[in-house]
Design an enzyme around this catalytic site. Structure first.
Site, short mmCIF file in Angstrom:
data_model
loop_
_atom_site.label_atom_id
_atom_site.label_comp_id
_atom_site.label_asym_id
_atom_site.label_seq_id
_atom_site.Cartn_x
_atom_site.Cartn_y
_atom_site.Cartn_z
N ASP A 57 0.83 -1.21 0.00
CA ASP A 57 0.00 0.00 0.00
C ASP A 57 0.86 1.26 0.00
OD1 ASP A 57 -2.10 -1.73 0.25
OD2 ASP A 57 -2.80 -0.99 2.18
N HIS B 57 -6.01 3.01 -3.87
CA HIS B 57 -5.95 3.28 -2.43
C HIS B 57 -6.42 4.72 -2.13
CE1 HIS B 57 -4.78 1.91 1.49
NE2 HIS B 57 -3.76 2.73 1.64
N HIS C 34 -4.87 9.37 0.45
CA HIS C 34 -4.90 8.64 1.73
C HIS C 34 -5.88 9.24 2.75
CE1 HIS C 34 -3.44 5.90 4.88
NE2 HIS C 34 -2.89 5.23 3.89
N HIS D 45 3.83 -2.13 3.27
CA HIS D 45 3.78 -0.76 2.77
C HIS D 45 5.09 -0.39 2.08
CE1 HIS D 45 0.52 -0.91 5.69
NE2 HIS D 45 0.00 0.15 5.09
#
Length: 225
Positions: free
Chosen positions: A37, A88, A92, A185
């Site tokens: 991610d 995603h 964020h 990540h």
């Protein structure tokens, strides 16, 4: 406070209540998905690619549109290698705080960034993982209306707080099972250690007989789509 001991419990509570999300693959097959991610990142993502190349493994990347726009060449390098690409959000922000129009714009702008960098059409990039794993039933309803597929997780070693490579590796090994959907990540938070982590983790998982597949393959083996 570190959340990692609680996340497996949260997973077991949430999974049966939101069955239309992809939480894991088929428990009858020794296949797992390695996902990343918050990228692409100009330094950390190429390091991840090098490790994946070394082991000839395909992974799945859930991108932020802003990061794609900042590093389009890195995004293209990921896509050109045949890794699976998902969304995603653009920047964020947690989806529940966005209005429906803001959420649709965030996802659409991210698809546009990916198309500009990788020439992947929007209909080719419809898997969505909500930032911070936060969503509501309304979020999922909107995903369904807009033909997105919600992708969650079953193994979250909380690498973004940088507990150390050995700790992250051990957390994954303790939790992994057939069909596991592992979240790491490669962005600004957690990306510092991610290449070193997977360089240790991948051979151990291969030795245990696991096959690495993409999120799309997990969907194909699931009863939902």
């Amino acid at each position: 406070m570190q959340l990692s001991p609680l996340l497996p419990i949260v997973y077991r509570i949430l999974q049966p209540n939101f069955p239309n999300c992809l939480w894991n693959g088929d428990r009858n097959f020794k296949a797992i998905a390695l996902t990343f991610d918050d990228g692409p990142h100009p330094q950390y993502t190429p390091q991840v690619l090098q490790v994946l190349d070394n082991y000839n493994i395909k992974a799945s990347f859930f991108w932020l549109g802003a990061c794609v726009n900042r590093s389009p060449a890195i995004a293209k390098a990921v896509s050109d290698r045949g890794h699976w690409i998902g969304l995603h959000g653009y920047d964020h922000r947690s989806f529940p705080v966005l209005s429906p129009s803001e959420l649709k714009e965030s996802l659409g702008e991210t698809q546009t960034a990916i198309y500009n960098a990788c020439q992947l059409l929007p209909e080719q990039v419809r898997d969505v993982r909500p930032p911070n794993g936060l969503f509501t039933p309304k979020t999922l309803e909107l995903f369904s209306q807009w033909n997105y597929r919600p992708v969650m997780w079953s193994v979250v070693p909380e690498d973004w707080v940088l507990p150390g490579v050995a700790t992250v590796v051990q957390r994954v090994l303790n939790q992994v099972q057939n069909g596991s959907l592992i979240v790491l990540h490669d962005g600004a938070c957690g990306g510092q250690d991610v290449a070193a982590t997977i360089n240790i983790l991948i051979p151990q998982l291969l030795q245990q007989g696991y096959q690495f597949v993409t999120v799309d393959t997990l969907w194909q083996h699931s009863k939902i789509n």
